[in-house]
Scaffold this motif. Structure first.
Motif, PDB file in Angstrom:
ATOM      1  N   MET A 194      11.033  25.344  26.294  1.00 27.39           N
ATOM      2  CA  MET A 194      10.943  24.709  27.605  1.00 27.39           C
ATOM      3  C   MET A 194      12.091  23.718  27.817  1.00 27.39           C
ATOM      4  O   MET A 194      12.612  23.583  28.895  1.00 27.39           O
ATOM      5  N   SER A 195      12.494  23.024  26.734  1.00 24.18           N
ATOM      6  CA  SER A 195      13.567  22.047  26.877  1.00 24.18           C
ATOM      7  C   SER A 195      14.863  22.718  27.309  1.00 24.18           C
ATOM      8  O   SER A 195      15.630  22.159  28.083  1.00 24.18           O
ATOM      9  N   ARG A 196      15.093  23.943  26.834  1.00 20.39           N
ATOM     10  CA  ARG A 196      16.317  24.654  27.200  1.00 20.39           C
ATOM     11  C   ARG A 196      16.379  24.864  28.708  1.00 20.39           C
ATOM     12  O   ARG A 196      17.430  24.758  29.326  1.00 20.39           O
ATOM     13  N   VAL A 197      15.228  25.141  29.329  1.00 18.93           N
ATOM     14  CA  VAL A 197      15.215  25.370  30.770  1.00 18.93           C
ATOM     15  C   VAL A 197      15.584  24.104  31.515  1.00 18.93           C
ATOM     16  O   VAL A 197      16.318  24.118  32.485  1.00 18.93           O
ATOM     17  N   ARG A 198      15.129  22.945  31.009  1.00 13.82           N
ATOM     18  CA  ARG A 198      15.455  21.687  31.684  1.00 13.82           C
ATOM     19  C   ARG A 198      16.931  21.341  31.551  1.00 13.82           C
ATOM     20  O   ARG A 198      17.482  20.592  32.353  1.00 13.82           O
ATOM     21  N   ASP A 199      17.595  21.906  30.553  1.00 11.82           N
ATOM     22  CA  ASP A 199      19.006  21.604  30.318  1.00 11.82           C
ATOM     23  C   ASP A 199      19.959  22.451  31.163  1.00 11.82           C
ATOM     24  O   ASP A 199      21.167  22.301  31.055  1.00 11.82           O
ATOM     25  N   VAL A 200      19.428  23.365  31.974  1.00  6.06           N
ATOM     26  CA  VAL A 200      20.314  24.295  32.680  1.00  6.06           C
ATOM     27  C   VAL A 200      20.199  24.114  34.189  1.00  6.06           C
ATOM     28  O   VAL A 200      20.209  25.073  34.941  1.00  6.06           O
ATOM     29  N   ALA A 201      20.104  22.894  34.625  1.00  5.13           N
ATOM     30  CA  ALA A 201      20.059  22.631  36.061  1.00  5.13           C
ATOM     31  C   ALA A 201      21.304  23.203  36.726  1.00  5.13           C
ATOM     32  O   ALA A 201      22.416  23.041  36.247  1.00  5.13           O
ATOM     33  N   GLY A 202      21.086  23.896  37.821  1.00  3.65           N
ATOM     34  CA  GLY A 202      22.184  24.493  38.568  1.00  3.65           C
ATOM     35  C   GLY A 202      22.503  25.918  38.161  1.00  3.65           C
ATOM     36  O   GLY A 202      23.264  26.598  38.861  1.00  3.65           O
ATOM     37  N   LEU A 203      21.942  26.383  37.048  1.00  8.31           N
ATOM     38  CA  LEU A 203      22.245  27.737  36.596  1.00  8.31           C
ATOM     39  C   LEU A 203      21.742  28.782  37.593  1.00  8.31           C
ATOM     40  O   LEU A 203      22.478  29.710  37.958  1.00  8.31           O
ATOM     41  N   GLU A 204      20.517  28.643  38.024  1.00  8.44           N
ATOM     42  CA  GLU A 204      19.943  29.654  38.914  1.00  8.44           C
ATOM     43  C   GLU A 204      20.721  29.768  40.226  1.00  8.44           C
ATOM     44  O   GLU A 204      21.114  30.886  40.606  1.00  8.44           O
ATOM     45  N   PRO A 205      20.986  28.658  40.948  1.00  5.51           N
ATOM     46  CA  PRO A 205      21.765  28.825  42.186  1.00  5.51           C
ATOM     47  C   PRO A 205      23.175  29.354  41.947  1.00  5.51           C
ATOM     48  O   PRO A 205      23.693  30.110  42.769  1.00  5.51           O
ATOM     49  N   ASP A 206      23.782  28.992  40.839  1.00  3.76           N
ATOM     50  CA  ASP A 206      25.117  29.513  40.546  1.00  3.76           C
ATOM     51  C   ASP A 206      25.071  31.023  40.326  1.00  3.76           C
ATOM     52  O   ASP A 206      25.970  31.760  40.762  1.00  3.76           O
ATOM     53  N   LEU A 207      24.028  31.492  39.632  1.00  2.00           N
ATOM     54  CA  LEU A 207      23.889  32.940  39.435  1.00  2.00           C
ATOM     55  C   LEU A 207      23.632  33.644  40.754  1.00  2.00           C
ATOM     56  O   LEU A 207      24.186  34.721  41.017  1.00  2.00           O
ATOM     57  N   ARG A 208      22.800  33.064  41.596  1.00  2.00           N
ATOM     58  CA  ARG A 208      22.513  33.686  42.897  1.00  2.00           C
ATOM     59  C   ARG A 208      23.784  33.806  43.733  1.00  2.00           C
ATOM     60  O   ARG A 208      23.983  34.790  44.452  1.00  2.00           O
ATOM     61  N   ALA A 209      24.630  32.821  43.633  1.00  2.00           N
ATOM     62  CA  ALA A 209      25.876  32.856  44.404  1.00  2.00           C
ATOM     63  C   ALA A 209      26.866  33.868  43.842  1.00  2.00           C
ATOM     64  O   ALA A 209      27.733  34.364  44.568  1.00  2.00           O
ATOM     65  N   ALA A 210      26.728  34.199  42.563  1.00  2.00           N
ATOM     66  CA  ALA A 210      27.738  35.031  41.899  1.00  2.00           C
ATOM     67  C   ALA A 210      27.430  36.520  41.937  1.00  2.00           C
ATOM     68  O   ALA A 210      28.352  37.339  41.809  1.00  2.00           O
ATOM     69  N   VAL A 211      26.152  36.913  42.075  1.00  3.40           N
ATOM     70  CA  VAL A 211      25.814  38.327  41.932  1.00  3.40           C
ATOM     71  C   VAL A 211      25.147  38.875  43.192  1.00  3.40           C
ATOM     72  O   VAL A 211      24.515  38.146  43.955  1.00  3.40           O
ATOM     73  N   ARG A 212      25.315  40.178  43.402  1.00  6.47           N
ATOM     74  CA  ARG A 212      24.668  40.854  44.526  1.00  6.47           C
ATOM     75  C   ARG A 212      23.243  41.281  44.182  1.00  6.47           C
ATOM     76  O   ARG A 212      22.426  41.523  45.057  1.00  6.47           O
ATOM     77  N   GLY A 213      22.978  41.436  42.899  1.00  5.81           N
ATOM     78  CA  GLY A 213      21.645  41.833  42.469  1.00  5.81           C
ATOM     79  C   GLY A 213      20.652  40.691  42.603  1.00  5.81           C
ATOM     80  O   GLY A 213      20.872  39.727  43.337  1.00  5.81           O
ATOM     81  N   ASP A 214      19.549  40.796  41.886  1.00  3.76           N
ATOM     82  CA  ASP A 214      18.472  39.823  41.987  1.00  3.76           C
ATOM     83  C   ASP A 214      18.544  38.827  40.839  1.00  3.76           C
ATOM     84  O   ASP A 214      18.921  39.166  39.717  1.00  3.76           O
ATOM     85  N   VAL A 215      18.130  37.606  41.133  1.00  6.97           N
ATOM     86  CA  VAL A 215      18.041  36.549  40.127  1.00  6.97           C
ATOM     87  C   VAL A 215      16.659  35.926  40.261  1.00  6.97           C
ATOM     88  O   VAL A 215      16.293  35.437  41.332  1.00  6.97           O
ATOM     89  N   GLU A 216      15.884  35.966  39.180  1.00  4.23           N
ATOM     90  CA  GLU A 216      14.504  35.487  39.243  1.00  4.23           C
ATOM     91  C   GLU A 216      14.239  34.554  38.066  1.00  4.23           C
ATOM     92  O   GLU A 216      14.265  34.981  36.912  1.00  4.23           O
ATOM     93  N   PHE A 217      14.005  33.285  38.410  1.00  5.10           N
ATOM     94  CA  PHE A 217      13.731  32.273  37.395  1.00  5.10           C
ATOM     95  C   PHE A 217      12.316  31.714  37.529  1.00  5.10           C
ATOM     96  O   PHE A 217      11.982  30.725  36.878  1.00  5.10           O
ATOM     97  N   ASP A 218      11.491  32.333  38.345  1.00 10.28           N
ATOM     98  CA  ASP A 218      10.144  31.817  38.555  1.00 10.28           C
ATOM     99  C   ASP A 218       9.315  31.976  37.293  1.00 10.28           C
ATOM    100  O   ASP A 218       9.607  32.794  36.409  1.00 10.28           O
ATOM    101  N   SER A 219       8.241  31.230  37.222  1.00 16.40           N
ATOM    102  CA  SER A 219       7.418  31.228  36.012  1.00 16.40           C
ATOM    103  C   SER A 219       6.750  32.576  35.778  1.00 16.40           C
ATOM    104  O   SER A 219       6.544  32.981  34.629  1.00 16.40           O
TER     105      SER A 219
END
Length: 977
Positions: free
Chosen positions: A1-26
């Motif tokens: 769980m701590s690793r997830v808290r350390d990656v703030a901004g990763l999900e929006p950056d991935l969404r901006a970079a790829v045409r496919g899907d990005v899903e980080f929901d629980s």
């Protein structure tokens, strides 16, 4: 769980970079926390790339955030290589195209998410196939096979995956892209001169191969199934350096494959299967070398084996048990509790050549060996289904606990297979373990699952000691720790026992060439996690504290948690070609909408780490929302996960003391609304019809306006039957809600048919209901009250043990399944469940002369072909075969269609939120399958659709198709309507 808290901004950056899907929901993270192995690690999130460009872009983003990554296909890995605390790249959703097939060169160019059987079907048009074919061939992906170096039954004929890879396009951590193949000295020099990016890694790999050449030659076992470790034998200096084949089996610890060029093998046009019986599995193993040495007109295609323990487990699980009588010596083996079988497949360019190969094999056998030659394709498929049942049949113990992997994949030289099996069996006895043997006997690779105790520290210590001794044993026999499933976390720690520290360090050097930062699937194969950490059911496992279940769940100790844990991740719910499950996954391609994904979410609910441990869990609610409750999984899943029941159970708790959506109330209370509407049918039909009043009303309550509402009959079946009761009835014909209100003429037709063969028919006129629509809404308290009312109405017939025939398949399923499941404390429920029959089942119990008379009165002597579409619930409770048998008894030729679920599923398709998905399933999967089969037959072919939902869906969707025939019910085919 701590690793997830350390990656703030990763999900929006991935969404901006790829045409496919990005899903980080629980919910997504929970569904990807496990694969088919013993291991569990919650991922950071999941990327579903749409292209190779997406993969590279996402890897650049992940490198900027310094987060680990891994690649995943169907998620069926058995050594823990497709779960990690990382960003998971799932290639199966979008990157699943066959890009090119070259029949002259016998090659295929594919994306990594292509399902193996899809490639085999496409190549089959040219008489070719992709040779390696694991038991998961109908849903495993080529990328996963490359990552694992998969093999399967026909690796004996065509080799492992590594032997069938020519070139790979890959992307490395940080986004660098390469295309690798094989390079001799001249090719390497050309790369250097041109400044190609591949030259740098290739030079480093050549040097690693040169430094370690002697050790590679010494320590790499020369056996057909060496899968463990990296393929350093591809770096030997005396041959071209094959970087693509080096990367096969690296389990995404080096790079992610984005495209592959594969070798296709000729597929024999004709095949024969010879079943061989031996006194024990050890005797079967001892016979392998002589069979391999037999001279045949065509190379042996496959040589598989299994023992009597597997057969017993299949019988206990009712898994492909109908095929078991194909085995020679079956009853003797069961009686002696000892036996083993080999399945030897031969082939040829034509039937004569295949026959010659089969008889050459048989003639070379010692006379005491039992044998049976299978020539009919359906019998061969049945025998292969026995072998392919291994993983599902061995997953659960008789006490409901799990048998697990851990030492299930060793491989030895085939001539030492008997010695290996005997020695491992002795280890079982020493440690108190047991298991069944099955697998690829012809290549010395045999699988098993054992009753390891992973829950307690003492059990883990014993487990570790056992696998270390087993590893030493297989190495002493010149074998490989893995012969198919790969190393991952389960065997990575043991690799030094097989290769020594110098070669394991060479693995580390190879990984550093591609992944110097160590972020590609860390902790797997190279510098691995301990094999007794990250366990799914280890000492940290938490039993549920959320209260008792409303369903009895008798085979699971009354625990929904235990029931959900039946899923061992086999992944059969991801297949498209046959069966019913899982219709929503087939449409959405979302893991959370597969039976496996839903089961995993339920299991994670009870752990409370990836998703919250509460009955108010929205992740589980959303995953179950698109479950059609078709019960397909109860039949198709090898461990009999019953998601329809689990959904009803969960929703009962989720909505306890809460309001449900309006549509849920309206659709769940259909029986009561129909009871009222039947008194004023014209008004009721106007209120639900296509006019302004009906449209406005349906919109207000969340019921779709895109469908026509079924029309209530002017007089229900019960109202038509008011009058004196039948004296001394021999059968009860139950007026279920759908037949009573919508199709009373069908009920009357069945009554006429039964009376025509001498039955005295009672049709109860007191209202009661099985509550079928209530289960989909989780209204189980009301369902219990309703079922007790049903028992009260039928009490006189229950007391006399008079059969109760239920025309509607979904209601019959409620009688047999939900009734005893919800009222386990009422002895009447079990009796009524046993008395309940379909019309065909009851007719088949009659004397032969009655059926002869029925056949004589119901039409011509020669009858046409019938294509029978089975209702999902009829199929789930085993009622479909009776329809087929009855029609055949009456002279019809019958084919049971395998088009899947219709998609309407009772109330599901009438919910406005589900209508689009229901239509997609019905049109693109179900109706297309039916039309394709009907088009293949002559004009006199009949289509039988008996269930009310299926008939409604067909009527509403088939109109645009001019080729779709009018469906008929079984009663119509009998000829008494």
């Amino acid at each position: 769980m701590s690793r997830v808290r350390d990656v703030a901004g990763l999900e929006p950056d991935l969404r901006a970079a790829v045409r496919g899907d990005v899903e980080f929901d629980s919910g997504t993270r929970a569904a990807y926390a496990t694969d088919s192995s013993n291991y569990r690690q919650i991922p950071i999130g999941v990327v579903f790339p749409a292209s190779a460009e997406d993969v590279a872009a996402a890897l650049r983003v992940c490198a900027r955030h310094d987060v680990p990554v891994l690649g995943r296909g169907a998620g069926t890995s058995l050594a823990g290589q497709t779960c990690n605390e990382a960003v998971v790249f799932d290639f199966s959703r979008h990157m699943n195209r066959i890009l090119e097939i070259d029949p002259l060169a016998r090659t295929a160019r594919v994306q990594p998410g292509v399902v193996l059987d899809d490639l085999r079907a496409a190549a089959g048009q040219y008489g070719l196939t992709f040779g390696p074919d694991p038991a998961t061939h109908a849903w495993c992906t080529l990328g996963g096979m490359i990552g694992n170096n998969s093999c399967g039954t026909h690796a004996l004929y065509a080799g492992k995956t590594v032997d069938n890879v020519l070139r790979l396009r890959v992307a490395c951590y940080g986004g660098a892209e390469f295309e690798f193949g094989a390079y001799d000295e001249a090719a390497y020099a050309a790369l250097v001169r041109s400044g190609a990016p591949e030259a740098g890694p290739l030079g480093s790999l050549r040097e690693i191969g040169r430094r370690h050449a002697d050790l590679i030659r010494e320590r790499y076992p020369d056996i057909p199934r060496r899968v463990s470790g990296y393929n350093l034998d591809q770096l030997l200096p005396e041959q071209p350096t094959h970087v693509a084949r080096l990367l096969v089996g690296t389990e995404s610890t080096c790079a992610l494959v984005t495209e592959a060029v594969l070798v296709l093998a000729p597929s024999p046009a004709a095949r024969r299967l010879v079943l061989l019986a031996y006194p024990s599995v050890f005797d079967a193993a001892d016979a392998v070398p002589s069979i391999l040495a037999t001279e045949l007109p065509h190379p042996l295609l496959g040589l598989e084996g299994f023992d009597v323990t597997l057969v017993r487990q299949m019988r206990a699980r009712e898994l492909n048990a109908a095929h078991l009588p194909l085995l020679p010596g079956l009853e003797q083996a069961l009686e002696a509790d000892s036996g083993g079988w080999l399945l030897a497949e031969v082939g040829g360019a034509d039937e004569g050549e295949a026959d010659a190969a089969a008889h050459a094999l048989i003639d070379a056998l010692p006379p005491e060996v039992g044998r049976r030659l299978l020539t009919a394709p359906e019998e061969q498929r049945g025998a292969w289904a026995i072998r392919e049942s291994g993983l599902g049949a061995t997953a659960l113990r008789e006490d409901g606990g799990h048998n697990v992997e851990g030492w299930e994949d060793g491989a030895v030289p085939p001539e030492r297979l008997g010695a290996y099996l005997r020695a491992i069996t002795e280890l079982w006895h020493e440690y108190g373990y047991s298991g069944a043997w099955y697998g690829h006997f012809g290549q010395g690779c045999v699988h098993t699952r054992n009753n390891f105790d992973l829950h307690t520290p003492e059990g883990l210590r014993a487990y570790r000691a056992y696998v270390e001794r087993a590893a030493d044993l297989v190495v002493s026999l010149g074998g490989s720790l893995s012969g198919e499933h790969g190393d991952g976390q389960a065997r990575g720690e043991l690799l030094e026992r097989m290769y020594g520290p110098e070669l394991v360090d060479a693995f580390r050097q190879v990984k550093a060439v591609f992944d110097p930062r160590g972020r590609m699937n860390p902790g797997k194969v190279v510098d691995p996690y301990r094999l007794d950490r990250n366990l799914r059911y280890g000492p940290g496992y938490r039993p549920s504290r959320l209260g008792e279940s409303l369903f009895a769940l008798a085979e699971d100790g009354g625990s929904l948690q235990h029931a959900a844990e039946r899923c061992v991740g086999v992944g059969r719910c991801r297949r498209d070609d046959t069966g019913v499950m899982c219709p929503s996954y087939r449409a959405t391609r979302d893991e959370r909408h597969s039976t496996r994904g839903r089961a995993k979410l339920l299991v994670e609910l009870f752990q409370g780490e990836a998703t919250s441990a509460t009955w108010r869990n929205q992740d589980v609610r959303e995953a179950l929302d698109l479950c059609l409750a078709c019960k397909g999984c109860a039949v198709d899943c090898p461990t009999h996960v019953d998601m329809a029941t689990y959904k009803a159970e969960f929703l009962a708790h989720f909505y306890r003391r809460r309001l449900r959506p309006r549509a849920m109330y309206v659709l769940a209370l259909t029986p009561w609304l129909l009871r009222l509407g039947a008194r004023v049918p014209r008004l009721a039909n106007a209120a639900t019809g296509g006019g302004p009043l009906g449209v406005l009303g349906r919109r207000a309550v969340g019921v779709t306006t895109r469908r026509e509402a079924p029309v209530i009959a002017a007089r229900t079946w019960r109202r038509r039957r008011s009058g004196a009761a039948t004296a001394a009835p021999t059968v009860v014909l139950w007026p279920d809600t759908f037949t009573d209100a919508y199709r009373p003429e069908l009920g009357e037709a069945w009554q006429h048919i039964f009376e025509s063969v001498g039955e005295r028919v009672a049709v109860p006129t007191d209202w009661a209901c099985c509550g079928r629509p209530l289960y989909d809404a989780g209204m189980l308290t009301l369902a219990r009250r309703t079922l007790r009312g049903l028992l009260d109405v039928l009490q006189p017939f229950i007391d006399q043990r008079i059969p109760v025939v239920v025309p509607e398949p979904s209601c019959l399923a409620a009688f047999r399944d939900e009734l005893p499941g919800l009222l386990a404390d009422d002895p009447r429920a079990k009796i009524l469940a046993e008395l309940a029959r379909s019309p065909a089942e009851h007719l088949l119990t009659l004397a032969p002369d009655a059926l002869d008379a029925l056949a004589a009165r119901s039409g011509a002597a020669v009858r046409p072909q019938v294509l029978l579409h089975p209702h999902c619930h009829a199929r789930a409770v085993g009622a479909t075969d009776a329809d087929r048998l009855l029609l055949e008894r009456l002279g019809y030729r019958v084919e049971i269609l395998d088009a899947g679920c219709c998609g309407l599923a009772g109330s599901f398709g009438f919910d406005a939120g589900h209508e689009e998905l229901s239509r997609t399933i019905g049109t693109e999967h179900w109706l297309a399958g039916i039309v394709a089969r009907t088009d293949a037959h002559d004009d006199d072919c009949r289509l039988m659709i008996d269930g009310f939902s299926c008939a409604t869906q067909y009527r509403q969707l088939a109109r645009p198709s001019s080729t779709a025939p009018r469906p008929q019910t079984l009663a119509e085919l009998i000829g008494r309507t």
